[in-house]
Motif scaffolding. Structure first.
Motif, PDB file in Angstrom:
ATOM      1  N   PHE A  48       0.900  -1.246  -0.011  1.00  0.00           N
ATOM      2  CA  PHE A  48       0.073  -0.019  -0.010  1.00  0.00           C
ATOM      3  C   PHE A  48       0.869   1.191   0.053  1.00  0.00           C
ATOM      4  CE2 PHE A  48       0.994  -0.507   4.391  1.00  0.00           C
ATOM      5  CZ  PHE A  48       1.304   0.875   4.834  1.00  0.00           C
ATOM      6  N   HIS A  49       0.243   2.460  -0.372  1.00  0.00           N
ATOM      7  CA  HIS A  49       0.908   3.593   0.027  1.00  0.00           C
ATOM      8  C   HIS A  49      -0.236   4.660  -0.077  1.00  0.00           C
ATOM      9  CE1 HIS A  49       3.935   6.902  -0.055  1.00  0.00           C
ATOM     10  NE2 HIS A  49       4.915   5.783  -0.316  1.00  0.00           N
ATOM     11  N   TRP A  50       0.023   5.745   0.713  1.00  0.00           N
ATOM     12  CA  TRP A  50      -0.994   6.978   0.926  1.00  0.00           C
ATOM     13  C   TRP A  50      -0.361   8.245   0.350  1.00  0.00           C
ATOM     14  CZ3 TRP A  50       2.564   6.483   4.282  1.00  0.00           C
ATOM     15  CH2 TRP A  50       3.015   7.610   5.146  1.00  0.00           C
ATOM     16  N   GLY A  51      -1.174   8.966   0.045  1.00  0.00           N
ATOM     17  CA  GLY A  51      -0.611  10.420  -0.177  1.00  0.00           C
ATOM     18  C   GLY A  51      -1.801  11.569   0.220  1.00  0.00           C
ATOM     19  N   SER A  52      -1.086  12.734   0.434  1.00  0.00           N
ATOM     20  CA  SER A  52      -1.821  13.840   0.994  1.00  0.00           C
ATOM     21  C   SER A  52      -1.335  15.011   0.786  1.00  0.00           C
ATOM     22  CB  SER A  52      -2.120  13.587   2.505  1.00  0.00           C
ATOM     23  OG  SER A  52      -3.050  14.807   2.966  1.00  0.00           O
ATOM     24  N   ASN A  53      -1.456  15.701  -0.393  1.00  0.00           N
ATOM     25  CA  ASN A  53      -1.350  17.268  -0.374  1.00  0.00           C
ATOM     26  C   ASN A  53      -2.179  18.260  -0.080  1.00  0.00           C
ATOM     27  OD1 ASN A  53       0.926  16.235  -1.748  1.00  0.00           O
ATOM     28  ND2 ASN A  53       0.619  17.026  -3.757  1.00  0.00           N
ATOM     29  N   LEU A  54      -2.005  19.571  -0.044  1.00  0.00           N
ATOM     30  CA  LEU A  54      -2.971  20.345   0.325  1.00  0.00           C
ATOM     31  C   LEU A  54      -4.250  20.137  -0.510  1.00  0.00           C
ATOM     32  CD1 LEU A  54      -3.773  22.539   2.360  1.00  0.00           C
ATOM     33  CD2 LEU A  54      -2.867  24.182   0.571  1.00  0.00           C
ATOM     34  N   GLY A  55      -5.254  19.920  -0.136  1.00  0.00           N
ATOM     35  CA  GLY A  55      -6.631  19.710  -0.664  1.00  0.00           C
ATOM     36  C   GLY A  55      -6.591  18.282  -1.938  1.00  0.00           C
ATOM     37  N   ALA A  56      -5.606  17.359  -1.821  1.00  0.00           N
ATOM     38  CA  ALA A  56      -5.740  16.191  -2.308  1.00  0.00           C
ATOM     39  C   ALA A  56      -5.408  15.132  -1.603  1.00  0.00           C
ATOM     40  CB  ALA A  56      -4.860  16.644  -3.561  1.00  0.00           C
TER      41      ALA A  56
END
Length: 310
Positions: A256-264
């Motif tokens: 697995f992998h996750w991602g979190s940018n500002l607003g995404a």
């Protein structure tokens, strides 16, 4: 969201709007911010360079480019393996609380680091003498048929992209990177990212030894957090480890992998010959993951607990 069954693309779902103001619908060609889902593709490209003999996983990167911290012997020992397994000893991002320095000996334990990927980027760009986007196009995008993917913003994306939003639906100014960042600047579509996930399942283009090492556990993560820079080694999570670029639920062999940018937000998972990738243009997108993952791959998922999603 794109799903894979038996090693092939099974279904694509596009729900919602690109921008709350225009209400133009999302479709299969809508370009999203992949956020930290940028990292696994860079890891994949680096492993192609390893296979080609261009870089050694266990050779200090300081033999290619100057050490990330000058005159620091521990920083000079950082290798590509340390970066891909998040065992560099560097902070995730330098900031007032954690300035850029080595917090524990490289290779000794896990602490998630975007800074490490930037350092690795400088090394792989130095080898051919060309920017990351060009390298990714040759090693990943063209072989996998990822035509609407790039680590820098391209004008052709203007016609169909997902704007970033806060939890109340207010749009942020669009992130349009002019310089590639290996840790978080990838823009792509769910369909195109699914082609990379298919590569993790089947014919990756890597040699068998490198493919097997790519997805093998290398380091266990600290309990309940991804960054752990204190001097005393933290308790580790027996159920969650890290491979060469991907998280791993040890008992089931689920990557697995996750991602979190500002607003995404973004999330990807692979188990045996099944996989899915989810992109959302909202800060709260990861809240969708537990229900989707529970239906797609029923059972216990320690990754969700580790990420604070369950």
């Amino acid at each position: 969201m794109a799903t894979i069954r038996e090693g092939v693309l099974h279904e694509v779902r596009h729900i919602g709007v690109r921008h709350m103001r225009t209400t133009d619908p999302v479709d299969a060609d809508t370009v999203f911010e992949a956020a930290s889902l940028s990292k696994p593709l860079v890891a994949y490209a680096v492993l192609h360079l390893v296979d080609a003999g261009r870089i050694d996983l266990d050779e200090p990167l300081s033999r290619i480019v100057p050490a990330v911290i000058p005159n620091d012997h521990e920083a000079a020992a950082i290798t590509a393996r340390h970066v891909l397994t998040h065992t560099t000893g560097l902070p995730n991002w330098r900031r007032e609380e954690y300035p850029l320095r080595i917090y524990f000996p490289p290779g000794s334990r896990f602490s998630y680091s975007g800074e490490g990927f930037l350092y690795l980027q400088s090394a792989v760009e130095h080898l051919p003498g060309e920017p990351l986007d060009n390298l990714m196009r040759k090693l990943v995008f063209e072989p996998l048929g990822m035509e609407r993917s790039a680590y820098t913003w391209e004008e052709r994306f203007e016609e169909n992209f997902a704007a970033a939003h806060d939890d109340k639906g207010n749009a942020y100014e669009k992130f349009k990177p002019s310089v590639a960042n290996a840790a978080y600047s990838l823009h792509t579509t769910a369909v195109e990212y699914s082609r990379f996930l298919v590569a993790t399942i089947g014919n990756s283009g890597l040699s068998k030894p490198i493919h097997e090492e790519w997805l093998a556990p290398q380091a266990h993560v600290p309990v309940g957090r991804f960054e752990a820079l204190e001097s005393t080694p933290p308790e580790t999570d027996p159920g969650v480890a890290w491979s060469l670029g991907l998280g791993l639920e040890v008992e089931t062999g689920t990557w697995f992998h996750w991602g979190s940018n500002l607003g995404a937000s973004a999330f990807a998972v692979v188990n045996a010959r099944s996989a899915f990738v989810l992109f959302a243009n909202s800060n709260s997108g990861l809240s969708l993951v537990p229900q989707i993952l529970g239906e797609f791959l029923p059972g216990d998922h320690p990754a969700l607990s580790w990420l604070g999603l369950s």
